[in-house]
Design a protein around this motif. Structure first.
Motif, short mmCIF file in Angstrom:
data_model
loop_
_atom_site.label_atom_id
_atom_site.label_comp_id
_atom_site.label_asym_id
_atom_site.label_seq_id
_atom_site.Cartn_x
_atom_site.Cartn_y
_atom_site.Cartn_z
N ASP A 583 4.26 22.05 53.43
CA ASP A 583 4.54 20.59 53.47
C ASP A 583 5.66 20.25 52.85
OD1 ASP A 583 4.39 17.96 53.66
OD2 ASP A 583 2.44 17.56 53.37
N ASP A 608 4.55 12.39 60.21
CA ASP A 608 4.04 13.26 61.37
C ASP A 608 5.03 14.46 61.06
OD1 ASP A 608 6.39 12.14 62.25
OD2 ASP A 608 5.89 11.79 64.19
N GLU A 766 -1.47 19.69 49.60
CA GLU A 766 -1.10 19.01 50.55
C GLU A 766 -0.72 19.78 52.00
OE1 GLU A 766 1.10 17.08 47.10
OE2 GLU A 766 0.53 19.10 47.59
N MET A 769 -4.23 20.71 53.00
CA MET A 769 -4.90 19.50 53.93
C MET A 769 -4.40 19.48 55.27
SD MET A 769 -4.99 16.28 51.06
CE MET A 769 -5.66 16.45 49.46
N GLN A 770 -3.10 19.64 55.47
CA GLN A 770 -2.74 19.41 56.87
C GLN A 770 -3.39 20.94 57.69
OE1 GLN A 770 1.26 18.83 58.42
NE2 GLN A 770 1.99 18.02 56.56
N SER A 773 -6.91 20.03 58.57
CA SER A 773 -6.91 18.75 59.41
C SER A 773 -7.46 19.14 60.68
CB SER A 773 -5.69 17.76 59.53
OG SER A 773 -4.54 18.56 60.16
N LYS A 774 -7.20 20.34 61.13
CA LYS A 774 -7.73 20.87 62.61
C LYS A 774 -8.56 22.08 62.32
CE LYS A 774 -3.74 18.89 65.21
NZ LYS A 774 -2.84 19.25 66.03
N LYS A 775 -8.96 22.25 61.03
CA LYS A 775 -10.07 23.33 60.99
C LYS A 775 -9.24 24.79 61.38
CE LYS A 775 -14.85 24.27 60.62
NZ LYS A 775 -16.34 23.85 61.11
N GLN A 797 -11.30 15.80 49.70
CA GLN A 797 -10.89 15.48 51.21
C GLN A 797 -11.51 16.69 52.40
OE1 GLN A 797 -9.08 12.96 52.45
NE2 GLN A 797 -8.96 12.13 50.25
N LEU A 798 -11.66 17.71 51.75
CA LEU A 798 -12.15 18.74 52.86
C LEU A 798 -13.63 18.46 53.04
CD1 LEU A 798 -11.85 21.83 54.26
CD2 LEU A 798 -12.86 22.46 52.02
N MET A 801 -13.67 15.48 55.62
CA MET A 801 -13.33 15.89 56.72
C MET A 801 -14.50 16.61 57.63
SD MET A 801 -9.39 16.47 56.71
CE MET A 801 -9.23 17.64 55.46
N HIS A 802 -14.90 17.60 56.89
CA HIS A 802 -15.66 18.75 57.69
C HIS A 802 -17.22 19.09 56.87
CE1 HIS A 802 -11.99 19.81 59.86
NE2 HIS A 802 -11.29 20.16 58.66
#
Length: 858
Positions: A583, A608, A766, A769-770, A773-775, A797-798, A801-802
């Motif tokens: 990142d 983005d 970081e 996490m990115q 974000s789409k597993k 955060q994980l 999200m999931h």
């Protein structure tokens, strides 16, 4: 022969042709009928909805007006009784046995019938607007003990004087002396409201207590229902938001409103059947119009079919086995002008189709043979061949010989760039050549290529520019040097080494001279001040000053030596870089955090930004060096801007300052070793002169470019460099390793690979996490001590999200207390391991066990 076969194909595939015109007309009429029926139903539904809404609107309006009128008349009754109770004459009437008095009751719109009385606490009426009754008439009234002390309203109440269900408003005379009461009959209330507010819909009015359990007034059958209990009736159980079954069993659409300053509800109901009858009449009229329209469309479709469909059918029959001229004769004068014109165009078209078709078949056959021969030559050629994208340097295609010789699989090649098969020390030179316009055809070499196992080979490269799909590409043939070519090359290299010996010696002398010159200044300062300390007696203040100078110059000398050694290692290819997704925004943010002086730093980092493919530590060093230079070379202050943006398939990072600027003639030299701009305003700024040279080598090793722009002295400067964006395929793996120690991360990847699991490495939270974000991974190995965002925050955060479905193994040096360990267990961590010998193997085993059911299922 080929032409005849092509001509027969339409007949062979007749089952795949579209419908006939007759069928299309039938479908059109069926759709028309369906639309007409749908329109009729829609008109009916909308009419019913409009009628329902209108009736409900009238009912709601009437209930509001009725509630307002009842509230108004109740207020008047309270004010009237309170005014009479406050009159001193009321106490006289109560106290005197034979005092005369006169009361008059004036009714309103709703409360039209009633009487006024002055009542003693025992229920005796002392004065009344009606003939004076005898005895304790209201002695048993539940409201009387309250009414002689405070104002009260009670309903429904059976008036013993009139025998009617009534409402009572009582206002006290003094305290406990008696009360003035207004008693109004409830039977006429509903009738009066219906007469004044019922309108053309003849609305029913019903007044109940707020809990809808007791009837206060009703406009229909009032004598039966006033005071009745509604519990268990159909009215008490509404069938919809506004629909209820009336007390007489008739469904109505009700509006309701509360009566202010009371516990009454006013319901106004419109007869549902009467309201919907209007909608039915409108629906019948609309349906008649729709039927008329459908009939007209039937007639128009019939005429259209006769004038267009039948001639087109004849034309279609001709087209199936035509010879020139038959189409126009078959149509004759029956069809529309457009159909006749189509037949003429068809005849003209068929005159040229056969010759063009024959030519096309011939060219297609030749192209097919050429493509097959080219593919056979590419795949079966014994020498390594490949295609790569000129802009991104990514492999686009490789042949079997390249896969066999270089050791990479085809999938691995597709995730690599052309720079990845060259030794790291050759990459800058290669990128420099790539930046220049290449000839359409080129033969160069020898070049050194690196195999997957680390061994190298010398090859001659033959290449030319081609188009490959949407890519500007280059076709490459790599020929391994033969024995004679190697001998010839060694002879040429020996001669070149001899010829370059003198130049190399001169360059070494120049390098030694440069290093000696750069080292001489700090050494001179150290020796000079040390000599002063040895040969002279100095005061404590001077001693501290001399020692400070020696320390500062010693640090400068250490930095010079370290930078010089780092540069030599990078140039010599002795620095191993671990490329992984990163990142860049988080990396830049951490570098900005290193600047502690009060400079204004503005960051411009879009949310983005894509992940980049870098060695995290090396690129962090580049950003930190550029920010440090921006701070040093802006002694007067000003804003430092650091940011990043996407440029094609690269990300450009830039650092801009408002400092001293760079002369135009120096822009091409700033990245050279030991180069410093010679000007008086820079003499006090310390530096080794190697930082930018190191940055240049690091960026070029990543396949990027570094540059600088400046408008001149005193106008600031802008340094920028590019790094490649991570390919989509490189963002995926079975296991995500979030670990800032590249060595331990490499060990983890090896252990996971030994257990048949692919992995992807993120050096900070970081980046992790990115990726998640789409597993991008099915399991995580996590270190808690990370730069920037902590491992605990990443874990939180994980889970957000999931959820708890992704196995997580924590491997860390952090000493965890009981609370932290319990928190990890609550977060669903599979295991917590102490980083050390064997921990990588243990973590990989636990991950493999956790994923075993999923792997079996897949």
């Amino acid at each position: 022969m080929v032409l005849q076969q092509r001509a027969r194909q339409p007949g062979m595939n007749a089952g795949h042709r579209g419908w006939s015109l007759r069928r299309y007309m039938a479908v059109f009429m069926a759709v028309l009928i369906a639309v007409a029926i749908g329109a009729a139903l829609a008109v009916r539904a909308m009419g019913e909805q409009d009628a329902r809404q209108a009736a409900q609107g009238d009912a709601s309006f009437a209930s509001r007006v009725a509630a307002i009128e009842l509230a108004h008349e109740l207020v008047l009754l309270r004010q009237s009784t309170a005014s009479l109770a406050a009159n001193p004459q009321a106490k006289v009437v109560l106290a005197s046995a034979g005092a005369s008095c006169t009361l008059t009751f004036t009714g309103g719109i709703a409360f039209s019938t009633g009487h006024l009385d002055i009542v003693k606490p025992d229920g005796t009426v002392k004065c009344s607007s009606r003939p004076l009754p005898v005895g304790t008439l209201y002695g048993d009234a539940a409201w009387l003990p309250v009414g002689v002390n405070t104002q009260v309203t009670a309903a429904p109440y059976l008036d013993p004087l009139t025998g009617q269900m009534s409402a009572v408003v009582a206002s006290p005379i003094g305290t406990g002396l008696g009360a003035v009461i207004a008693v109004v009959a409830l039977s006429p209330v509903g009738v009066n409201l219906a007469a004044s507010l019922g309108g053309p819909r003849q609305l029913e009015f019903l007044v109940t207590t707020s809990d809808t359990k007791k009837v206060v007034a009703r406009s229909l059958a009032q004598e039966h229902w006033v005071g009745a209990d509604l519990t268990g009736t159909e009215f008490a159980s509404p069938t919809g938001p506004a629909e209820r079954i009336g007390l007489d069993g008739i469904p109505r659409l009700y509006g309701q409103s509360g009566v202010a300053a009371s516990d009454w509800l006013v319901f106004a109901g419109a007869d549902k059947a009467a309201a919907l009858a209007v909608a039915n009449d409108l629906a019948y009229r609309s349906f008649a119009l729709i039927l008329a329209g459908v009939g007209i469309m039937f007639l128009a479709a019939f005429v259209l079919y006769r004038r267009v469909a039948e001639p087109v059918l004849q034309l279609s029959l001709v087209m199936r086995g035509t010879t020139p001229g038959k189409a126009v004769r078959a149509i004759g004068g029956k069809g529309a002008a457009e159909v006749v014109g189509l037949a003429e165009d068809f005849d003209r078209l068929m005159l040229t189709v056969k010759s063009e078709l024959a030519e096309r078949l011939t060219s297609e056959h030749a192209a097919m043979i050429s493509e097959r021969n080219y593919r056979m030559l590419f795949d079966s050629h014994p020498q390594a061949m490949w295609l790569y994208d000129i802009d991104t340097l990514a492999f686009l295609e490789v042949n079997s010989a390249a896969i066999e010789q270089y050791g990479y699989t085809r999938d691995e090649f597709m995730h690599m760039t052309i720079s990845d098969i060259r030794p790291i020390q050759d990459v800058p030179k290669f990128l420099e050549l790539q930046s220049e316009p290449a000839p359409n055809y080129d033969r160069s070499g020898p070049w050194i290529h690196r195999f997957k196992d680390g061994s190298t080979v010398q090859v001659l490269i033959t290449s030319h520019t081609v188009s490959f799909g949407a890519h500007r590409a280059r076709f490459v043939l790599a020929e391994e040097l033969t024995t004679s070519q190697k001998l010839e090359l060694e002879m040429l290299q020996s001669k070149a080494r001899v010829d370059a010996s003198a130049e190399l010696s001169r360059a070494k002398d120049e390098m030694v001279s440069m290093v000696s010159h750069e080292m001489r200044t700090p050494l001179a300062s150290i020796v000079g001040f040390a000599e002063l300390l040895v040969t002279r007696e100095v005061k404590p203040k001077q001693l501290a000053e001399y020692l400070s100078v020696i320390l500062q110059e010693g640090r400068r000398l250490t930095a010079l030596i370290n930078d010089f050694l780092d540069l030599r290692r990078i140039e010599g290819g002795h620095v191993t870089m671990r490329f992984a997704p990163a990142d860049i925004g988080a990396l830049v943010t951490r570098a900005v955090g290193l600047l502690t002086e009060p400079k204004v730093i503005e960051t411009r980092l879009p949310d983005d930004l894509p992940l980049v493919r870098v060695d995290n530590d090396s690129i962090f060093r580049v950003v930190a060096n550029l920010l440090s230079n921006a701070r040093k070379y802006a002694p007067a202050g000003g804003t430092i801007v650091v940011g990043a943006e996407v440029v094609g398939e690269m990300v450009e990072v830039y650092v801009q300052d408002e400092g001293l600027g760079i002369p135009k003639e120096a822009l091409t030299h700033v990245f050279a070793k030991f180069y410093r701009v010679d000007s008086p305003d820079r003499e006090a700024i310390k530096g080794t002169g190697l930082g930018l040279a190191i940055c240049k080598n690091i960026v070029e090793a990543h396949g990027g470019k570094i540059g600088v722009t400046s408008d001149g002295v005193g106008k600031g400067s802008r340094f920028s460099f590019t790094i490649p964006v991570v390919r989509e395929q490189a963002k995926m793996g079975d296991v995500l390793v979030v670990e800032d120690d590249s060595g331990f991360a490499h060990l983890l990847e090896a252990e996971l690979s030994a257990r048949g699991l692919s992995s992807i490495w993120a050096s900070d939270a970081e980046t992790g996490m990115q990726l998640m974000s789409k597993k991008r991974a099915r399991a995580v190995v996590l270190d808690l001590i990370l730069p920037g965002v902590t491992g605990e925050m990443f874990l939180h955060q994980l889970r957000v999200m999931h959820g708890d479905g992704i196995p997580v193994v924590v491997v860390t040096l952090k000493d965890l207390d009981v609370a932290e360990d319990l928190s990890l267990q609550k977060a669903g961590v599979t295991a917590v391991l102490r980083k050390g010998p064997g921990s990588a193997a243990t973590a990989a085993t636990k991950i493999a066990i956790a994923l075993a059911p999923e792997l079996v299922a897949s």
